[in-house]
Design a protein around this motif. Structure first.
Motif, short mmCIF file in Angstrom:
data_model
loop_
_atom_site.label_atom_id
_atom_site.label_comp_id
_atom_site.label_asym_id
_atom_site.label_seq_id
_atom_site.Cartn_x
_atom_site.Cartn_y
_atom_site.Cartn_z
N GLN A 244 0.82 -1.20 0.00
CA GLN A 244 0.00 0.00 0.00
C GLN A 244 0.86 1.26 0.00
N ALA A 245 2.00 1.22 0.71
CA ALA A 245 2.91 2.36 0.73
C ALA A 245 3.44 2.65 -0.67
N VAL A 246 3.79 1.59 -1.40
CA VAL A 246 4.33 1.75 -2.75
C VAL A 246 3.25 2.23 -3.72
N VAL A 247 2.08 1.62 -3.65
CA VAL A 247 0.98 2.01 -4.54
C VAL A 247 0.61 3.48 -4.30
N SER A 248 0.55 3.87 -3.05
CA SER A 248 0.22 5.26 -2.72
C SER A 248 1.30 6.21 -3.24
N ALA A 249 2.56 5.80 -3.08
CA ALA A 249 3.67 6.65 -3.53
C ALA A 249 3.68 6.79 -5.05
N LEU A 250 3.40 5.71 -5.76
CA LEU A 250 3.33 5.78 -7.23
C LEU A 250 2.25 6.75 -7.68
N SER A 251 1.14 6.74 -6.95
CA SER A 251 0.04 7.65 -7.28
C SER A 251 0.39 9.10 -6.93
N GLU A 252 0.96 9.30 -5.74
CA GLU A 252 1.29 10.65 -5.27
C GLU A 252 2.32 11.33 -6.17
N THR A 253 3.24 10.56 -6.73
CA THR A 253 4.28 11.14 -7.58
C THR A 253 3.85 11.23 -9.04
N GLY A 254 2.69 10.69 -9.37
CA GLY A 254 2.19 10.73 -10.73
C GLY A 254 2.82 9.72 -11.66
N ILE A 255 3.59 8.79 -11.12
CA ILE A 255 4.22 7.77 -11.95
C ILE A 255 3.17 6.80 -12.47
N GLU A 256 2.20 6.49 -11.64
CA GLU A 256 1.06 5.68 -12.06
C GLU A 256 -0.21 6.33 -11.52
N LYS A 257 -1.31 6.11 -12.21
CA LYS A 257 -2.58 6.67 -11.78
C LYS A 257 -3.12 5.89 -10.58
N PRO A 258 -3.96 6.53 -9.76
CA PRO A 258 -4.49 5.86 -8.57
C PRO A 258 -5.23 4.56 -8.88
N ASP A 259 -5.86 4.50 -10.05
CA ASP A 259 -6.63 3.31 -10.40
C ASP A 259 -5.88 2.38 -11.35
N SER A 260 -4.55 2.51 -11.42
CA SER A 260 -3.76 1.66 -12.30
C SER A 260 -3.92 0.19 -11.93
N THR A 261 -4.05 -0.65 -12.95
CA THR A 261 -4.19 -2.09 -12.71
C THR A 261 -2.92 -2.84 -13.08
N ARG A 262 -1.85 -2.10 -13.43
CA ARG A 262 -0.58 -2.76 -13.79
C ARG A 262 0.07 -3.35 -12.54
N PRO A 263 0.33 -4.65 -12.52
CA PRO A 263 0.88 -5.24 -11.30
C PRO A 263 2.40 -5.25 -11.23
N THR A 264 3.08 -5.31 -12.36
CA THR A 264 4.50 -5.63 -12.33
C THR A 264 5.37 -4.57 -11.66
N LEU A 265 5.14 -3.29 -11.95
CA LEU A 265 5.96 -2.25 -11.34
C LEU A 265 5.71 -2.19 -9.84
N ALA A 266 4.45 -2.21 -9.44
CA ALA A 266 4.12 -2.15 -8.02
C ALA A 266 4.72 -3.33 -7.27
N ILE A 267 4.63 -4.52 -7.87
CA ILE A 267 5.16 -5.72 -7.21
C ILE A 267 6.68 -5.63 -7.10
N ALA A 268 7.35 -5.24 -8.19
CA ALA A 268 8.81 -5.15 -8.18
C ALA A 268 9.30 -4.14 -7.15
N LEU A 269 8.66 -2.97 -7.12
CA LEU A 269 9.06 -1.93 -6.17
C LEU A 269 8.76 -2.35 -4.73
N ALA A 270 7.59 -2.93 -4.51
CA ALA A 270 7.22 -3.36 -3.16
C ALA A 270 8.15 -4.45 -2.66
N ASP A 271 8.50 -5.37 -3.54
CA ASP A 271 9.43 -6.43 -3.17
C ASP A 271 10.79 -5.84 -2.79
N HIS A 272 11.24 -4.85 -3.56
CA HIS A 272 12.52 -4.21 -3.24
C HIS A 272 12.43 -3.47 -1.90
#
Length: 283
Positions: free
Chosen positions: A72-100
């Motif tokens: 949730q921290a990563v998904v929120s950060a991606l949205s807050e920075t505009g890298i991904e939209k709040p309703d993005s359904t792309r899993p790979t970037l969020a998963i890779a970043l969250a895992d890191h």
């Protein structure tokens, strides 16, 4: 949506009515889900849709290993920075970043620090992603404890770069980084240029090569324009063409992929631009 597989209390693999397999996350969503039964929509917080042929089961398993708080921290950060939209359904970037981030937090808890050797290369070759990564790190740190070190921006930037590739494997991005540096070294030594990303022509060259790597990885190299384009470039820029052929050899040796004549011609054109920007003469 009907559940196909319950990974844990927070992750469920499901199938939509159109047959699309999706990954659902939400607190306790797995606790009340059963294979073959309808998933309670009130428990769904995020819907991730695997794309580019990625295996839904594998992605769901990877997601199940990550703390819901970190995700949730990563998904929120991606949205807050505009890298991904709040309703993005792309899993790979969020998963890779969250895992890191999860791994970084674990290392921090054990007092382990990592010095990323590619920091200079990342800042030079991927200036845009590095700037995004610094903002992303700040946003992530607002949601987690302990805070991650500033050096983690290098790793986050590499993940942002890697998001452009189908494989999702950082090893390809590491290889690409090394090859680009090698290519720039050839241009620097042959022409005596100070190849810096501050130069517009050098920045264009780096951007072109990055997209070339995307095309190589996706088996979609440019071809079909050779007669009109290649002859003109070889005639006007013979030295740049020779250098481009050297760079093509490097790519073939490192990646096992032979460049098309069109790709070699475009490399030559960018090399010529760099030399002309440097001294105002034709290559």
């Amino acid at each position: 949506m009907k559940a196909l597989r319950v990974l844990n209390n927070n992750v469920v693999l499901a199938r939509e009515e159109n047959g699309q397999e999706v990954i659902l996350t939400g607190r306790a969503i797995g606790f009340s889900s059963r294979p073959g039964k309808r998933v309670d929509p009130a428990l769904i917080e995020r819907v991730f849709v695997p794309v580019d042929g990625r295996d839904p089961d594998h992605l769901a398993e990877a997601l199940a290993l990550i703390s819901q708080d970190v995700l949730q921290a990563v998904v929120s950060a991606l949205s807050e920075t505009g890298i991904e939209k709040p309703d993005s359904t792309r899993p790979t970037l969020a998963i890779a970043l969250a895992d890191h981030v999860a791994g970084a937090l674990d290392r921090a808890a054990r007092g382990i620090t990592i010095d990323y050797p590619l920091r200079a290369e990342v800042q030079t070759l991927y200036a845009t992603e590095y700037a995004q990564a610094r903002l992303l790190l700040q946003a992530i740190n607002k949601h987690i404890h302990p805070k991650l070190e500033a050096s983690e921006a290098t790793a986050l930037a590499l993940h942002l770069v890697n998001a452009g590739f189908v494989s999702g494997d950082l090893s390809f991005t590491y290889t690409m980084t090394g090859v680009i540096q090698q290519m720039l070294a050839v241009v620097r030594e042959r022409y005596g240029l100070d190849v810096s990303h501050d130069s517009m022509s050098a920045a264009r060259f780096i951007t072109h090569v990055r997209y070339l790597f995307v095309r190589i990885q996706q088996h979609r190299q440019l071809k079909g324009q050779e007669v009109a384009l290649g002859e003109g470039i070889r005639r006007h820029y013979p030295v740049a063409t020779h250098t481009a052929q050297q760079l093509a050899t490097i790519v073939e040796l490192r990646l096992g992929e032979r460049l098309t004549e069109d790709e070699v011609s475009y490399l030559a054109l960018h090399i010529a631009r760099m030399t002309m920007d440097a001294d105002g003469t034709a290559a």
